[in-house]
Enzyme design. Sequence first.
Site, PDB file in Angstrom:
ATOM      1  N   LYS A  37       4.570 -33.772 -22.616  1.00 11.30           N
ATOM      2  CA  LYS A  37       4.099 -34.166 -21.283  1.00 11.30           C
ATOM      3  C   LYS A  37       3.829 -35.674 -21.256  1.00 11.30           C
ATOM      4  O   LYS A  37       3.702 -36.314 -22.307  1.00 11.30           O
ATOM      5  CB  LYS A  37       2.828 -33.391 -20.924  1.00 11.30           C
ATOM      6  CG  LYS A  37       1.661 -33.613 -21.895  1.00 11.30           C
ATOM      7  CD  LYS A  37       0.545 -32.603 -21.637  1.00 11.30           C
ATOM      8  CE  LYS A  37      -0.580 -32.766 -22.665  1.00 11.30           C
ATOM      9  NZ  LYS A  37      -1.538 -31.648 -22.612  1.00 11.30           N
ATOM     10  N   ARG A 130     -11.622 -24.594 -18.070  1.00 13.26           N
ATOM     11  CA  ARG A 130     -10.806 -25.521 -17.299  1.00 13.26           C
ATOM     12  C   ARG A 130      -9.758 -24.663 -16.594  1.00 13.26           C
ATOM     13  O   ARG A 130     -10.000 -24.155 -15.523  1.00 13.26           O
ATOM     14  CB  ARG A 130     -10.199 -26.587 -18.229  1.00 13.26           C
ATOM     15  CG  ARG A 130      -9.606 -27.766 -17.484  1.00 13.26           C
ATOM     16  CD  ARG A 130      -9.043 -28.819 -18.426  1.00 13.26           C
ATOM     17  NE  ARG A 130      -7.989 -28.302 -19.294  1.00 13.26           N
ATOM     18  CZ  ARG A 130      -7.248 -29.063 -20.101  1.00 13.26           C
ATOM     19  NH1 ARG A 130      -7.462 -30.362 -20.175  1.00 13.26           N
ATOM     20  NH2 ARG A 130      -6.300 -28.529 -20.842  1.00 13.26           N
ATOM     21  N   TYR A 244     -13.256 -65.537 -22.285  1.00 16.27           N
ATOM     22  CA  TYR A 244     -14.078 -65.276 -21.100  1.00 16.27           C
ATOM     23  C   TYR A 244     -15.488 -64.857 -21.503  1.00 16.27           C
ATOM     24  O   TYR A 244     -15.676 -64.036 -22.401  1.00 16.27           O
ATOM     25  CB  TYR A 244     -13.459 -64.164 -20.255  1.00 16.27           C
ATOM     26  CG  TYR A 244     -12.271 -64.625 -19.443  1.00 16.27           C
ATOM     27  CD1 TYR A 244     -12.392 -65.634 -18.499  1.00 16.27           C
ATOM     28  CD2 TYR A 244     -11.032 -64.037 -19.621  1.00 16.27           C
ATOM     29  CE1 TYR A 244     -11.303 -66.044 -17.750  1.00 16.27           C
ATOM     30  CE2 TYR A 244      -9.934 -64.432 -18.877  1.00 16.27           C
ATOM     31  CZ  TYR A 244     -10.081 -65.446 -17.943  1.00 16.27           C
ATOM     32  OH  TYR A 244      -9.006 -65.847 -17.204  1.00 16.27           O
ATOM     33  N   MET A 292      -6.201 -60.541 -19.557  1.00 16.48           N
ATOM     34  CA  MET A 292      -5.085 -59.801 -18.974  1.00 16.48           C
ATOM     35  C   MET A 292      -3.816 -59.956 -19.806  1.00 16.48           C
ATOM     36  O   MET A 292      -3.090 -58.984 -20.049  1.00 16.48           O
ATOM     37  CB  MET A 292      -4.829 -60.293 -17.541  1.00 16.48           C
ATOM     38  CG  MET A 292      -3.811 -59.465 -16.791  1.00 16.48           C
ATOM     39  SD  MET A 292      -3.470 -60.130 -15.161  1.00 16.48           S
ATOM     40  CE  MET A 292      -5.021 -59.854 -14.325  1.00 16.48           C
TER      41      MET A 292
HETATM   42  C1  LIG Z   1      -1.728 -31.184 -23.942  1.00 14.99           C
HETATM   43  C2  LIG Z   1      -1.799 -29.770 -24.377  1.00 14.99           C
HETATM   44  C3  LIG Z   1      -1.510 -29.417 -25.704  1.00 14.99           C
HETATM   45  C4  LIG Z   1      -1.274 -30.443 -26.780  1.00 14.99           C
HETATM   46  O1  LIG Z   1      -2.512 -30.992 -27.168  1.00 14.99           O
HETATM   47  P1  LIG Z   1      -2.596 -32.032 -28.381  1.00 14.99           P
HETATM   48  O2  LIG Z   1      -4.050 -32.233 -28.578  1.00 14.99           O
HETATM   49  O3  LIG Z   1      -1.898 -33.259 -27.929  1.00 14.99           O
HETATM   50  O4  LIG Z   1      -1.920 -31.403 -29.538  1.00 14.99           O
HETATM   51  C5  LIG Z   1      -1.474 -28.076 -26.020  1.00 14.99           C
HETATM   52  N1  LIG Z   1      -1.728 -27.123 -25.095  1.00 14.99           N
HETATM   53  C6  LIG Z   1      -2.035 -27.433 -23.815  1.00 14.99           C
HETATM   54  C7  LIG Z   1      -2.311 -26.346 -22.849  1.00 14.99           C
HETATM   55  C8  LIG Z   1      -2.083 -28.754 -23.419  1.00 14.99           C
HETATM   56  O5  LIG Z   1      -2.411 -29.058 -22.167  1.00 14.99           O
END
Ligand SMILES: *Cc1c(COP(=O)(O)O)cnc(C)c1O
Length: 349
Positions: A37, A130, A244, A292
């Site tokens: 993802k 969640r 800064y 920046m």
């Molecule tokens: C993002 C996600 C993972 C992977 O999690 P990591 O900590 O990056 O290994 C696995 N299962 C679900 C449902 C996720 O949303």
Amino acid sequence: MIEPNSELIIDYELVRGNIQAIKSILPANCKIMGIIKSNAYGHDLEKSTHAMDDVIDGYGVVRLEEALKIREISLKPILAMQGVYSSDAYDILKKNNIWSVVHSMSQLPLAKQYQDDLLFWIKVNTGMNRLGIAIDELDQFQSLLKDSNVLMTHLACADNPKDKLNNTQFENFDHAWNHLENNMQRSILNSAGVFNFPDQAYDWVRPGIAMYGGIDFPGLKTAMTFRSQIISIQFLDKNERIGYGGRVKTKKPSKIAIVYCGYADGFPQTAIDGTSVIVNSYQSKIIGRVSMDLISIDITDIPDCKIGDWCELWSPDLSIVKNANKNNLISYELMTKMSNRVKRKHLNV
Ligand SMILES: *Cc1c(COP(=O)(O)O)cnc(C)c1O
């Protein structure tokens, strides 16, 4: 020096090495759903798919468009991990043979319409609160609780094996699974879960961050190098202030290098003094506020350091986890916040 630029170099041989490290602690029959993802956590969705296609068993994504991009490259299973919400989207899943998660009662009517056309992962809430169906709502999903589908949950505290919530979640998951009439496949673990609770691996694990080396476990390496060049060097006396706000004052005569990279490239603006970087294989440290477009680092003790030399902000030799921990950040966020202006290079795709 040609025009300098910050660079993000991704070495897919390191990604594959991390996947081997994950495999080495799992039972042989456990399948790996590689989570890619958010543009493969900043590692380029398409190139990551090419690089890992022969070492993983499937892909987990969040957005439908990500799933479709992967489908153009790979024939392996793809799971839309947050499900879809319209019959148009279900038709796209069906047409492209993409699996879907169902995580809420509100998704049930549509999911039932497609139950003979699609493979579903049914997500139960075991304590993270969640996403997920309450365990006592599961019986309303009867027709989806079949052998070809997968029962899944997600851990809230997998990175902290001492947290009691882990065992609570395992018990709740066992309870849910034991009450099924069918022998559904099971999936619980993300990356930290794989390393901390390998006995809970079951049929599928879902590692993301570990494939990219964003957590610290044996055999894992940061697969990206974030670096830029030094464009100026300042020779300062004792008691001079830098950057800064002038937040830091030199304690002795110092040599300070200015690196062509800043928070607009994706380096955290909040990075504190003492955050490690590497210059010419020597450890150096951030000194003064990140701007920046520029970062100042202390090169007083680094021999022969000159304009044009490269400064690594993180790399296989300087774990992104170390940098994140030092600053109360997480590697996930650093990886996914790299900005577009950073020049990408890809090795060993
Ligand atoms: C993002 C996600 C993972 C992977 O999690 P990591 O900590 O990056 O290994 C696995 N299962 C679900 C449902 C996720 O949303």
